[in-house]
Design a protein around this motif. Sequence first.
Motif, mmCIF file in Angstrom:
data_model
loop_
_atom_site.group_PDB
_atom_site.id
_atom_site.type_symbol
_atom_site.label_atom_id
_atom_site.label_comp_id
_atom_site.label_asym_id
_atom_site.label_seq_id
_atom_site.Cartn_x
_atom_site.Cartn_y
_atom_site.Cartn_z
ATOM 1 N N GLU A 171 2.349 6.307 -7.145
ATOM 2 C CA GLU A 171 1.468 7.231 -7.637
ATOM 3 C C GLU A 171 1.826 8.652 -7.585
ATOM 4 O OE1 GLU A 171 -2.178 4.025 -6.670
ATOM 5 O OE2 GLU A 171 -1.904 5.723 -5.620
ATOM 6 N N ASN A 172 2.733 9.094 -6.504
ATOM 7 C CA ASN A 172 3.143 10.288 -6.069
ATOM 8 C C ASN A 172 4.289 10.657 -6.900
ATOM 9 O OD1 ASN A 172 1.606 11.756 -4.476
ATOM 10 N ND2 ASN A 172 2.720 11.378 -2.689
ATOM 11 N N GLN A 196 -1.579 9.002 3.841
ATOM 12 C CA GLN A 196 -1.326 9.989 2.784
ATOM 13 C C GLN A 196 -1.809 9.703 1.409
ATOM 14 O OE1 GLN A 196 2.876 11.000 2.474
ATOM 15 N NE2 GLN A 196 2.716 11.514 0.516
ATOM 16 N N ARG A 197 -1.928 8.241 1.355
ATOM 17 C CA ARG A 197 -2.481 7.801 0.011
ATOM 18 C C ARG A 197 -4.076 7.764 0.024
ATOM 19 N NH1 ARG A 197 -2.682 4.109 -4.211
ATOM 20 N NH2 ARG A 197 -3.882 2.108 -3.575
ATOM 21 N N LEU A 219 2.415 6.973 5.418
ATOM 22 C CA LEU A 219 2.534 6.851 4.321
ATOM 23 C C LEU A 219 1.045 6.404 3.663
ATOM 24 C CD1 LEU A 219 4.418 7.379 1.946
ATOM 25 C CD2 LEU A 219 4.954 4.833 2.000
ATOM 26 N N LEU A 220 0.561 5.624 4.082
ATOM 27 C CA LEU A 220 -1.010 5.056 3.652
ATOM 28 C C LEU A 220 -2.100 6.065 3.855
ATOM 29 C CD1 LEU A 220 0.846 2.418 3.873
ATOM 30 C CD2 LEU A 220 -0.993 1.271 4.787
ATOM 31 N N ARG A 251 -5.212 11.318 -0.626
ATOM 32 C CA ARG A 251 -5.163 11.459 -1.805
ATOM 33 C C ARG A 251 -6.212 10.713 -2.795
ATOM 34 N NH1 ARG A 251 -2.583 9.311 -5.823
ATOM 35 N NH2 ARG A 251 -1.349 7.820 -4.644
ATOM 36 N N LYS A 269 -6.286 -4.136 2.248
ATOM 37 C CA LYS A 269 -5.185 -3.577 1.875
ATOM 38 C C LYS A 269 -4.374 -4.385 1.020
ATOM 39 C CE LYS A 269 -4.386 -1.349 6.195
ATOM 40 N NZ LYS A 269 -3.513 -0.626 7.151
ATOM 41 N N PRO A 270 -3.605 -4.288 0.128
ATOM 42 C CA PRO A 270 -3.627 -2.863 -0.456
ATOM 43 C C PRO A 270 -4.727 -2.496 -1.045
ATOM 44 C CG PRO A 270 -2.233 -4.584 -1.736
ATOM 45 C CD PRO A 270 -2.721 -5.215 -0.640
ATOM 46 N N LEU A 271 -4.792 -0.902 -0.899
ATOM 47 C CA LEU A 271 -6.174 -0.409 -1.382
ATOM 48 C C LEU A 271 -6.045 -0.200 -3.049
ATOM 49 C CD1 LEU A 271 -6.708 2.160 1.207
ATOM 50 C CD2 LEU A 271 -8.123 0.154 0.938
ATOM 51 N N ASP A 329 0.974 -1.314 0.064
ATOM 52 C CA ASP A 329 0.093 0.097 0.151
ATOM 53 C C ASP A 329 0.804 1.198 -0.021
ATOM 54 O OD1 ASP A 329 -2.578 1.240 -0.162
ATOM 55 O OD2 ASP A 329 -3.356 0.088 1.643
ATOM 56 N N GLY A 330 1.839 1.277 0.780
ATOM 57 C CA GLY A 330 2.706 2.319 0.882
ATOM 58 C C GLY A 330 3.697 2.521 -0.351
ATOM 59 N N LEU A 331 3.809 1.443 -0.841
ATOM 60 C CA LEU A 331 4.774 1.385 -2.129
ATOM 61 C C LEU A 331 3.900 2.135 -3.494
ATOM 62 C CD1 LEU A 331 7.342 0.588 -3.525
ATOM 63 C CD2 LEU A 331 6.277 -1.792 -3.953
ATOM 64 N N LEU A 332 2.542 1.712 -3.399
ATOM 65 C CA LEU A 332 1.639 2.217 -4.313
ATOM 66 C C LEU A 332 1.748 3.786 -4.289
ATOM 67 C CD1 LEU A 332 -1.186 -0.133 -4.179
ATOM 68 C CD2 LEU A 332 0.175 0.161 -6.182
ATOM 69 N N GLU A 333 1.603 4.274 -2.910
ATOM 70 C CA GLU A 333 1.588 5.859 -2.568
ATOM 71 C C GLU A 333 2.763 6.280 -3.023
ATOM 72 O OE1 GLU A 333 -0.610 7.750 -1.829
ATOM 73 O OE2 GLU A 333 0.683 9.582 -1.397
ATOM 74 N N LEU A 334 3.849 5.623 -3.058
ATOM 75 C CA LEU A 334 5.353 6.255 -3.374
ATOM 76 C C LEU A 334 5.284 6.215 -5.107
ATOM 77 C CD1 LEU A 334 8.127 4.418 -1.193
ATOM 78 C CD2 LEU A 334 7.169 6.721 -1.158
#
Lengths: 634, 248
Positions: A441-442, B20-21, B17-18, B24, B104-106, A434-439
């Motif tokens: 996508e950002n 934040q996602r 970080l999550l 967004r 998750k992951p979403l 999930d965190g990786l996706l954020e990185l």
Amino acid sequence: MYRIIVLAIICVACNTNGNHRQSPSADPLLPFFKQRVNPLLQNLETAAAKKILDSLLPYIKEKDNYIDMCSWLRCMAVVYQLENKLDSARWYVDRSLQLALEKDTTQRQILAGKIQTADIMGDQHSLDSAVRYGREAYFMAQKIDTPGLPLICLKLYNIYEKIGDLPMQKKYLFEGFKRSTSPKHKTVFAVNISEYYEKVNQVDSALIFFQTLMKDTSFSNPYYNAVRYENLGTLLSKKGYLKEGLAYQLKGMQISRELDELSARYYYNIAATYLKLGQYLKDEHLLDTALSLASHEKNWALQKQIWRAKAANLTLQRKPWQASAAKDSAFSYYDKEVDSSAIGRARELEAKYSLLEKDLQIKSLALSNQESERTRERQRNAIVQIICSVVVLGIYLYWVWRKKQYKMSIREDNLRQQLLGGQIKSHFLYNSVDGLLELIENGNTRSAVNFIQRLTQLLRLSLENARQPFVSLKNELHALASYLTLQQVLSGNQFDFHIEVEGLADQRAILIPPMLLQPITENAILHGFAGQQEKGQINILIQKDHKALHCVIDDNGRGFQVAGNQSQKRSLSTLINKERLEILSRQTRTHAKLKIIDKKETTGKAGVRVELIVPYQSPVIKKNGKRVESQQQF
Amino acid sequence: MNLTTPLKVIIVEDLALLRQRLERLLQKQPGLVVTGSCGTVDEAIALINNRKPDLLLLDIELPDGTGFDILEQISVPAKVIFLTAHNDYAKQAFRCGAIDYLLKPLNEEELGEAVQKVINAQPLLREQIDIAGNSFREKKVPENIVLRSRDFAQVVAVKEIAYLQGEYGYTTVYLHDGKKLVTTSYLKEYEELLSDETFLRPHQSYLVNKLYIDRYHKKDSIIYLKDAIQIPVSSRRKEMVDQYFKKL
């Protein structure tokens, strides 16, 4: 009475024969038989004779002389014959004969054995066989043993008497009489000849025989003479030469009295002569004497005859009442005779059968004893076997159980470790993705690549580590660093960390269980730093001791001040870690420790300090010098 | 849907970080405004009471508690989407309470669908939260579960259920007193939820409470319930059913 004489003669004859055959230098055994055993046999004291014979057996066996053995066996046969145990007698005599046939070269033992066999067979009414044995003995004796012939003749006579063959009886009687040299033999034959004549009712022939006997003065012996006079007298009186007869009878009686061999029959015979002479009183007197003797001898038949004679006497004396009483007595003695003979036979049979029964009982008892003994033995064996097998089985099962228990504990340990790793992984993995996706996508490509590299490292190491109970410190610290870096990114740089290792040249040479430190740092991040404003700091210090690693994980988080759910979670992971360390301590037999200190209590500053003592192992060096551990190098 | 007043959303997620996602992604959804986000139970309660959101995105596992802890302590009725990163107990709890959740992951699409569905649905009932929360803490299926359709949510005792019939994405639950409820869950979800010890699945379309089985007609492959209802046994499951009745 004659029968006893005959038997005694057999015994004497057998042993005399034996004695004749023996050389003068022979042992004293046969005379011993003659002196000690024969009298007992003559007196029908079979038990005593048996005792002596039994006691002799070891001695005879030791001597191992077939003649002694044959004699002994024959003596035993006689004993059993006298006891009327004909089968046993037969068994002994058969053995004797067999032994003689095997060993005897002079045929004398064979002869003796055959005679006795014939005798026993005669008793058993196996007359054909008896005749055969007797004839065989007779012919053998004609060749080798003429002194023994009269005896054999007597035997043959007895057998033919049982068969009822009169000419043969006569033949053997006379042959025996002619050949006899000893007074007793001669006497016996004379008596038997007189009986024979009486039986065939040839009084004249008998008379002639005895008259010639009287003329023959070549042989003289008191017994013989007594029998001669007596018989001649009786025969003469029967023929009507009363006076002459009486004289002979009295002469015979005189001799018999001297020999103390008087019997009821003597008196009876003389009384008969007196009766014919008309001397009733003398007759009556003699009859009374005969009666008392006969009752003493228990000769019922004779008593009956005497009573009859008495009745005749009393009738002649014209004493009818007394005569009829005497007749009654005669009649009652007739009953008694019949009775006694029947009873005697019945008793004999009964005794025989009871003996047989007793034998059988003893045998079956012995058998059942043996059987029960065997059964008991079998039972004992079975019990011993069962106990043994139970014990063995028990030991085996205990061993299996122990092994299983041990295996189970090991399996449990490994399983728990893997499970723990897995749980951390799956939860952590999804969050990481999930965190990786954020990185991504950002547009933080660099961070994303870095993140993926760290994540890959952690995954690879934890996958490998989960398969092994021990991993190198180097790999474990790499994994820990990766984990902390990833957490750092995920938490948005909420904390910093520092790992320091002191005094360790080669981190690959130290093996420890995987994932021991990681849960502690996770606790610090989740529960220590979450919701904190200031930046967190984790310091990890590792020092090597003699057999263990001393690890300190120090954070500046919230510490234990928040109660409830949070501390529960923290204590859960602590429990798991403690348990893992205990397992490790058991496996390595080295002290292990996990200590959690709330720094607020000791230093006043917030934070938690965790001290670990982790026993380590050294890798096994393989032949090629490479370590078993084949972990990825970084 | 009122365009002038967008729905206020609060995100509770411990990893920055999550969080934040999520912010967004939700900002992209029409008619939503993220009014706040935080990472712990304590912060969340304060934030929710302060901002009074219409929609909550709740991570089930938080450093100082669970999403249920938050719901139990707030007075503001809100629509909720739960988030979880692969936790079997969480899933079980959500099903017991008939509560929607996201894994998750979403995925952006899934998140959008879930948001739209929740916006149109009724707010969570207190019972739903209690049942799910208890189930999560106790790590087991409680005596009562929530059955939900588009229009209603109803609490029933598991032991009251006679049998369930599934067809085309719906499941009809027949209670032993003759009532029936049509839910929008698949039969498979109930099969996973309700234990093998009390329920038997003799047929692709049927799940039967063992308590109400009267007899089994092996030759005709029919299970008779106590009120003469006949449940067919499919040939694929016959062996398993035979085994079950043999062991009785």
